[in-house]
Design a protein around this motif. Structure first.
Motif, mmCIF file in Angstrom:
data_model
loop_
_atom_site.group_PDB
_atom_site.id
_atom_site.type_symbol
_atom_site.label_atom_id
_atom_site.label_comp_id
_atom_site.label_asym_id
_atom_site.label_seq_id
_atom_site.Cartn_x
_atom_site.Cartn_y
_atom_site.Cartn_z
ATOM 1 N N MET A 28 77.168 -113.454 47.944
ATOM 2 C CA MET A 28 77.120 -112.293 46.752
ATOM 3 C C MET A 28 77.137 -113.410 45.385
ATOM 4 S SD MET A 28 79.556 -109.343 45.602
ATOM 5 C CE MET A 28 79.864 -108.925 47.149
ATOM 6 N N VAL A 29 76.257 -112.863 44.532
ATOM 7 C CA VAL A 29 76.027 -113.375 43.295
ATOM 8 C C VAL A 29 76.357 -112.371 42.241
ATOM 9 C CG1 VAL A 29 74.584 -114.691 41.434
ATOM 10 C CG2 VAL A 29 74.438 -115.126 44.066
ATOM 11 N N LEU A 30 77.303 -112.660 41.459
ATOM 12 C CA LEU A 30 77.633 -111.961 40.223
ATOM 13 C C LEU A 30 77.294 -112.558 38.882
ATOM 14 C CD1 LEU A 30 80.970 -110.458 41.531
ATOM 15 C CD2 LEU A 30 78.665 -109.342 41.576
ATOM 16 N N THR A 31 76.392 -112.055 38.071
ATOM 17 C CA THR A 31 76.167 -112.605 36.844
ATOM 18 C C THR A 31 76.319 -111.577 35.687
ATOM 19 O OG1 THR A 31 73.683 -111.388 36.959
ATOM 20 C CG2 THR A 31 74.194 -113.742 37.890
ATOM 21 N N ALA A 32 76.402 -112.025 34.636
ATOM 22 C CA ALA A 32 76.573 -111.423 33.333
ATOM 23 C C ALA A 32 75.119 -111.372 32.512
ATOM 24 C CB ALA A 32 77.664 -112.088 32.386
ATOM 25 N N LEU A 33 74.932 -110.446 31.964
ATOM 26 C CA LEU A 33 73.684 -110.601 31.012
ATOM 27 C C LEU A 33 73.961 -111.504 29.732
ATOM 28 C CD1 LEU A 33 72.760 -106.647 30.893
ATOM 29 C CD2 LEU A 33 71.807 -108.746 32.283
ATOM 30 N N ARG A 34 72.984 -112.210 29.386
ATOM 31 C CA ARG A 34 73.308 -113.032 28.115
ATOM 32 C C ARG A 34 73.762 -112.104 27.142
ATOM 33 N NH1 ARG A 34 67.421 -114.638 25.927
ATOM 34 N NH2 ARG A 34 67.344 -115.746 27.969
ATOM 35 N N GLY A 35 74.745 -112.676 26.328
ATOM 36 C CA GLY A 35 75.399 -111.938 25.123
ATOM 37 C C GLY A 35 76.743 -111.286 25.674
ATOM 38 N N TYR A 36 76.954 -111.191 26.951
ATOM 39 C CA TYR A 36 78.115 -110.517 27.460
ATOM 40 C C TYR A 36 79.143 -111.578 28.162
ATOM 41 C CZ TYR A 36 75.510 -105.996 27.082
ATOM 42 O OH TYR A 36 75.055 -104.984 26.530
ATOM 43 N N ASP A 45 81.484 -114.432 29.045
ATOM 44 C CA ASP A 45 81.221 -115.791 28.555
ATOM 45 C C ASP A 45 79.747 -116.216 28.697
ATOM 46 O OD1 ASP A 45 84.019 -115.870 28.349
ATOM 47 O OD2 ASP A 45 84.341 -116.185 30.440
ATOM 48 N N SER A 46 78.925 -115.530 29.045
ATOM 49 C CA SER A 46 77.609 -115.952 29.200
ATOM 50 C C SER A 46 77.054 -116.505 27.736
ATOM 51 C CB SER A 46 76.462 -114.699 29.487
ATOM 52 O OG SER A 46 76.371 -113.772 28.589
ATOM 53 N N GLY A 47 75.812 -117.035 27.898
ATOM 54 C CA GLY A 47 75.465 -117.746 26.397
ATOM 55 C C GLY A 47 74.979 -116.729 25.658
ATOM 56 N N LYS A 48 74.924 -116.945 24.337
ATOM 57 C CA LYS A 48 74.596 -115.895 23.342
ATOM 58 C C LYS A 48 73.667 -116.621 22.252
ATOM 59 C CE LYS A 48 79.229 -114.124 23.568
ATOM 60 N NZ LYS A 48 79.475 -114.686 24.891
ATOM 61 N N PRO A 49 72.176 -116.626 22.947
ATOM 62 C CA PRO A 49 71.290 -117.312 21.918
ATOM 63 C C PRO A 49 71.117 -116.510 20.793
ATOM 64 C CG PRO A 49 70.362 -116.326 23.965
ATOM 65 C CD PRO A 49 71.775 -116.189 24.053
ATOM 66 N N LYS A 50 70.526 -117.079 19.804
ATOM 67 C CA LYS A 50 70.068 -116.436 18.469
ATOM 68 C C LYS A 50 69.286 -115.304 19.175
ATOM 69 C CE LYS A 50 71.790 -118.915 15.087
ATOM 70 N NZ LYS A 50 72.994 -118.559 14.531
ATOM 71 N N GLY A 51 69.046 -114.132 18.178
ATOM 72 C CA GLY A 51 68.295 -112.867 18.650
ATOM 73 C C GLY A 51 66.797 -113.349 18.512
ATOM 74 N N GLY A 52 66.207 -114.122 17.730
ATOM 75 C CA GLY A 52 64.981 -114.306 17.395
ATOM 76 C C GLY A 52 64.501 -113.468 16.210
ATOM 77 N N ALA A 53 63.192 -113.471 15.893
ATOM 78 C CA ALA A 53 62.547 -112.614 14.775
ATOM 79 C C ALA A 53 62.633 -111.092 15.083
ATOM 80 C CB ALA A 53 61.114 -113.307 14.451
ATOM 81 N N ARG A 54 62.193 -110.920 16.176
ATOM 82 C CA ARG A 54 62.079 -109.722 16.785
ATOM 83 C C ARG A 54 63.342 -109.159 17.555
ATOM 84 N NH1 ARG A 54 56.907 -108.555 18.930
ATOM 85 N NH2 ARG A 54 58.194 -107.361 20.124
ATOM 86 N N HIS A 55 64.471 -109.776 17.737
ATOM 87 C CA HIS A 55 65.450 -109.945 18.679
ATOM 88 C C HIS A 55 64.987 -110.110 20.084
ATOM 89 C CE1 HIS A 55 67.965 -108.645 15.412
ATOM 90 N NE2 HIS A 55 67.084 -108.152 15.011
ATOM 91 N N GLU A 56 63.760 -110.565 20.227
ATOM 92 C CA GLU A 56 63.171 -110.752 21.596
ATOM 93 C C GLU A 56 64.079 -111.550 22.554
ATOM 94 O OE1 GLU A 56 61.562 -114.181 18.986
ATOM 95 O OE2 GLU A 56 61.510 -111.926 18.783
ATOM 96 N N ASN A 57 64.967 -112.491 22.189
ATOM 97 C CA ASN A 57 65.861 -113.101 22.985
ATOM 98 C C ASN A 57 66.725 -112.056 23.735
ATOM 99 O OD1 ASN A 57 64.771 -115.356 22.622
ATOM 100 N ND2 ASN A 57 65.885 -116.025 21.089
ATOM 101 N N TYR A 58 66.862 -110.811 23.220
ATOM 102 C CA TYR A 58 67.632 -109.839 24.050
ATOM 103 C C TYR A 58 66.898 -108.463 24.324
ATOM 104 C CZ TYR A 58 71.886 -112.320 22.493
ATOM 105 O OH TYR A 58 72.726 -113.549 22.406
ATOM 106 N N PHE A 59 65.536 -108.858 24.600
ATOM 107 C CA PHE A 59 65.068 -107.784 24.970
ATOM 108 C C PHE A 59 65.277 -107.675 26.663
ATOM 109 C CE2 PHE A 59 60.940 -107.970 22.084
ATOM 110 C CZ PHE A 59 61.580 -107.271 21.347
ATOM 111 N N PHE A 60 65.041 -106.501 27.293
ATOM 112 C CA PHE A 60 65.333 -106.634 28.593
ATOM 113 C C PHE A 60 64.390 -107.484 29.560
ATOM 114 C CE2 PHE A 60 66.748 -102.396 27.368
ATOM 115 C CZ PHE A 60 68.426 -102.571 27.734
#
Length: 100
Positions: free
Chosen positions: A1-9, A11-26
């Motif tokens: 079993m593998v349990l992951t967290a979404l980016r930004g949640y 202890d996961s990485g929190k990259p900059k959002g980008g011009a249109r916040h595309e780094n946090y698009f689904f």
């Protein structure tokens, strides 16, 4: 079993959002999940997803149908209906949902 967290949640990485916040698009978060599983040696896998993770899982099924064997969506609002029926009152009461 593998349990992951979404980016930004958590202890996961929190990259900059980008011009249109595309780094946090689904789409970006779905790609993260597929890359993690491939890195761990899984070419296909089952997915259990909840809330925003369910939206990410849905995107994963659309973008990577060959990788997801089966998926379970838990506690996800029907997007089209929710946005079609959204009123000012609803948006005000659930403003935290629209702020994400």
């Amino acid at each position: 079993m593998v349990l992951t967290a979404l980016r930004g949640y958590g202890d996961s990485g929190k990259p900059k959002g980008g011009a249109r916040h595309e780094n946090y698009f689904f789409r970006a978060m779905a790609q993260d999940q597929v890359e993690v599983m491939h890195h761990l040696g899984y070419e296909t896998f089952f997915v259990a997803s909840h809330d925003r993770g369910a939206r990410t899982g849905h995107r994963m099924c659309l973008d990577h149908p060959q990788t997801v064997r089966k998926i379970c969506f838990m506690e996800i609002l029907p997007t089209l209906r929710m946005y079609r029926d959204t009123s000012k009152e609803f948006a005000t009461r659930y403003m935290w949902f629209f702020a994400n």
